[in-house]
Scaffold this active site. Structure first.
Site, PDB file in Angstrom:
ATOM      1  N   ALA A  61       0.866  -1.174   0.000  1.00 51.54           N
ATOM      2  CA  ALA A  61       0.000   0.000   0.000  1.00 51.54           C
ATOM      3  C   ALA A  61       0.903   1.225   0.000  1.00 51.54           C
ATOM      4  O   ALA A  61       2.054   1.161   0.441  1.00 51.54           O
ATOM      5  CB  ALA A  61      -0.918   0.012   1.211  1.00 51.54           C
ATOM      6  N   SER A  62       0.379   2.328  -0.506  1.00 50.20           N
ATOM      7  CA  SER A  62       1.239   3.488  -0.737  1.00 50.20           C
ATOM      8  C   SER A  62       1.563   4.289   0.520  1.00 50.20           C
ATOM      9  O   SER A  62       2.645   4.859   0.631  1.00 50.20           O
ATOM     10  CB  SER A  62       0.582   4.424  -1.767  1.00 50.20           C
ATOM     11  OG  SER A  62       0.439   3.761  -3.003  1.00 50.20           O
ATOM     12  N   THR A  63       0.627   4.341   1.476  1.00 48.89           N
ATOM     13  CA  THR A  63       0.842   5.173   2.655  1.00 48.89           C
ATOM     14  C   THR A  63       0.638   4.375   3.928  1.00 48.89           C
ATOM     15  O   THR A  63       0.052   3.280   3.921  1.00 48.89           O
ATOM     16  CB  THR A  63      -0.139   6.370   2.670  1.00 48.89           C
ATOM     17  OG1 THR A  63      -1.465   5.886   2.934  1.00 48.89           O
ATOM     18  CG2 THR A  63      -0.125   7.118   1.335  1.00 48.89           C
ATOM     19  N   GLN A  86      -2.962   3.339   4.813  1.00 53.03           N
ATOM     20  CA  GLN A  86      -3.619   2.301   4.041  1.00 53.03           C
ATOM     21  C   GLN A  86      -3.249   0.909   4.562  1.00 53.03           C
ATOM     22  O   GLN A  86      -2.156   0.702   5.081  1.00 53.03           O
ATOM     23  CB  GLN A  86      -3.246   2.431   2.565  1.00 53.03           C
ATOM     24  CG  GLN A  86      -3.787   3.700   1.920  1.00 53.03           C
ATOM     25  CD  GLN A  86      -3.274   3.878   0.509  1.00 53.03           C
ATOM     26  OE1 GLN A  86      -2.074   4.029   0.293  1.00 53.03           O
ATOM     27  NE2 GLN A  86      -4.167   3.852  -0.460  1.00 53.03           N
TER      28      GLN A  86
END
Length: 211
Positions: free
Chosen positions: A10-12, A15
């Site tokens: 996940a990017s962040t 998330q």
């Protein structure tokens, strides 16, 4: 004997990188396979500097399978970085199997004859390149729309967030303005309820008629 190695990203930090874990487990079990290792991280797909991905490649044996939910979990890289990653994967003959790429599913079992394996490998190489390019374009489009949205919010005196959260916040705003419920937005974007509440308040402040 090859191993199935799951990669979830996940990017962040907000998330949930493990969101698709059960989908990968189900996919493997339906084919009588077992996932040998999980590599989970919260890093942007637009960078090669992903510790868990690099660890996966380093630990993998020749012919192992990298199991993904979607190709964009592996790459939102620019062309040069994608070519470098592909070369690293090719060096160990690692097979990419993605749930959103049905032609790759045959690669999971590894029991096809030599001709069929080479044919599907050629098809998947082409499709992987295409999907990686699409994922990169989607990333760049989102960044551009995010920057535009932040500028509008700044002009309205609404945006006070950190730059690294900009894409996530804009995606939440897009989902809410598209009419998605809070629950659907949380699941689709992969964020916390608190984040949705914060963005919803900003949307209402900017547009009192918004739902």
């Amino acid at each position: 004997m090859s191993f199935i190695r799951a990669y979830l990203r996940a990017s962040t930090k907000e998330q949930d990188a493990t969101r698709a874990r059960q989908d990968l487990v189900r996919f493997a079990e339906e084919r009588g396979l077992r996932i040998a290792s999980y590599h989970i991280e919260n890093e942007s797909g637009a960078t090669l500097h992903r510790p868990e991905l690099q660890k996966l490649i380093a630990d993998a044996y020749e012919g192992d399978v990298i199991l993904l939910e979607q190709v964009d979990r592996l790459s939102r890289l620019n062309s040069d970085d994608w070519n470098k990653l592909r070369a690293d994967l090719k060096a160990k003959r690692l097979r990419i199997v993605a749930l959103d790429l049905p032609t790759s599913w045959t690669m999971a079992g590894g029991d096809a004859d030599a001709f069929t394996s080479r044919m599907f490998e050629a098809i998947n190489d082409m499709l992987l390149d295409m999907l990686a390019a699409i994922a990169r374009k989607d990333y760049e489009d989102r960044r551009r729309r995010s920057a535009q949205g932040i500028e509008r919010a700044k002009l309205a005196g609404l945006y006070k967030g950190r730059s690294e959260d900009a894409e996530l916040l804009f995606r939440v705003e897009e989902a809410l303005r598209a009419g998605l419920s809070w629950g659907k937005t949380i699941k689709t974007v992969g964020c916390s309820r608190a984040t949705v509440a914060k963005v919803a308040q900003r949307v209402r402040t900017a547009d009192p008629t918004a739902n």
